[in-house]
Design a protein around this motif. Sequence first.
Motif, PDB file in Angstrom:
ATOM      1  N   ALA A   3     -72.680  -5.769  23.156  1.00 40.00           N
ATOM      2  CA  ALA A   3     -72.935  -4.895  21.883  1.00 40.00           C
ATOM      3  C   ALA A   3     -73.196  -3.301  22.340  1.00 40.00           C
ATOM      4  CB  ALA A   3     -74.223  -5.018  21.151  1.00 40.00           C
ATOM      5  N   ALA A   4     -72.678  -2.537  21.776  1.00 41.86           N
ATOM      6  CA  ALA A   4     -72.801  -0.971  22.383  1.00 41.86           C
ATOM      7  C   ALA A   4     -73.193  -0.222  20.844  1.00 41.86           C
ATOM      8  CB  ALA A   4     -71.448  -0.662  22.922  1.00 41.86           C
ATOM      9  N   GLY A   5     -74.199   0.769  21.392  1.00 42.25           N
ATOM     10  CA  GLY A   5     -74.369   1.644  19.985  1.00 42.25           C
ATOM     11  C   GLY A   5     -75.575   2.602  20.472  1.00 42.25           C
ATOM     12  N   ALA A   6     -76.012   3.164  19.430  1.00 43.93           N
ATOM     13  CA  ALA A   6     -76.948   4.047  19.720  1.00 43.93           C
ATOM     14  C   ALA A   6     -78.233   3.659  19.723  1.00 43.93           C
ATOM     15  CB  ALA A   6     -77.112   5.230  18.688  1.00 43.93           C
ATOM     16  N   ALA A  16     -77.818 -11.457  24.663  1.00 45.86           N
ATOM     17  CA  ALA A  16     -76.738 -10.575  24.590  1.00 45.86           C
ATOM     18  C   ALA A  16     -77.120  -9.028  25.700  1.00 45.86           C
ATOM     19  CB  ALA A  16     -76.769  -9.922  23.271  1.00 45.86           C
ATOM     20  N   VAL A  17     -76.149  -8.671  25.899  1.00 45.25           N
ATOM     21  CA  VAL A  17     -76.125  -7.551  27.107  1.00 45.25           C
ATOM     22  C   VAL A  17     -76.059  -6.118  26.319  1.00 45.25           C
ATOM     23  CG1 VAL A  17     -74.696  -6.317  28.869  1.00 45.25           C
ATOM     24  CG2 VAL A  17     -74.746  -8.744  28.829  1.00 45.25           C
ATOM     25  N   THR A  18     -77.049  -5.569  26.225  1.00 49.19           N
ATOM     26  CA  THR A  18     -77.217  -4.336  25.816  1.00 49.19           C
ATOM     27  C   THR A  18     -77.288  -3.018  26.358  1.00 49.19           C
ATOM     28  OG1 THR A  18     -79.600  -4.155  25.868  1.00 49.19           O
ATOM     29  CG2 THR A  18     -78.631  -5.172  23.942  1.00 49.19           C
ATOM     30  N   PHE A  19     -77.175  -1.906  25.999  1.00 51.36           N
ATOM     31  CA  PHE A  19     -77.189  -0.458  26.459  1.00 51.36           C
ATOM     32  C   PHE A  19     -78.411   0.316  26.100  1.00 51.36           C
ATOM     33  CE2 PHE A  19     -72.780  -1.691  26.397  1.00 51.36           C
ATOM     34  CZ  PHE A  19     -72.420  -1.601  27.871  1.00 51.36           C
ATOM     35  N   ASP A  20     -79.097   0.764  26.912  1.00 48.54           N
ATOM     36  CA  ASP A  20     -80.092   1.548  26.889  1.00 48.54           C
ATOM     37  C   ASP A  20     -79.859   3.121  26.349  1.00 48.54           C
ATOM     38  OD1 ASP A  20     -79.815   2.987  29.207  1.00 48.54           O
ATOM     39  OD2 ASP A  20     -81.602   2.215  30.271  1.00 48.54           O
TER      40      ASP A  20
END
Length: 138
Positions: A3-6, A16-20
């Motif tokens: 998942a990618a997002g703000a 799930a792999v997320t982005f900080d």
Amino acid sequence: GIAAGADPGTMADERAVTFDVAYRVRVLDAEKYAKTQELAETARDFCDKVARLSDTVATVVDAVDRQAALTEREKLRAVGKRNQAAAESERRRRDSAVKSAAARERRRELERLQVEYESLLRVKAEQEALIARMSGGA
């Protein structure tokens, strides 16, 4: 999935792999990651405190060991002094007994010599009386 997002951490799947916010890949969501970091810091603090406690305990144990050794030396010295005092007391008692026996022996000798002296005085008086009789009667 990925998942990618703000807004990191909006995924329902916990694996799930997320982005900080700096767009670094994270396996945990931001809240769990922050709690993990906080837990790691708390664990480091705890380890530091345990290490300081260990150092303090080692210092205290060393001080107690030194005091125990000093106490043991003083105890042995006191026992030695007590034994010396007991030996001195016994020596004085024996010396006193020896001196008392010597004094008794000298008193007996004095009495014997006094009896002998009185006997000799009687013999002298008898001899002087005999000599006086012989010189006066002759």
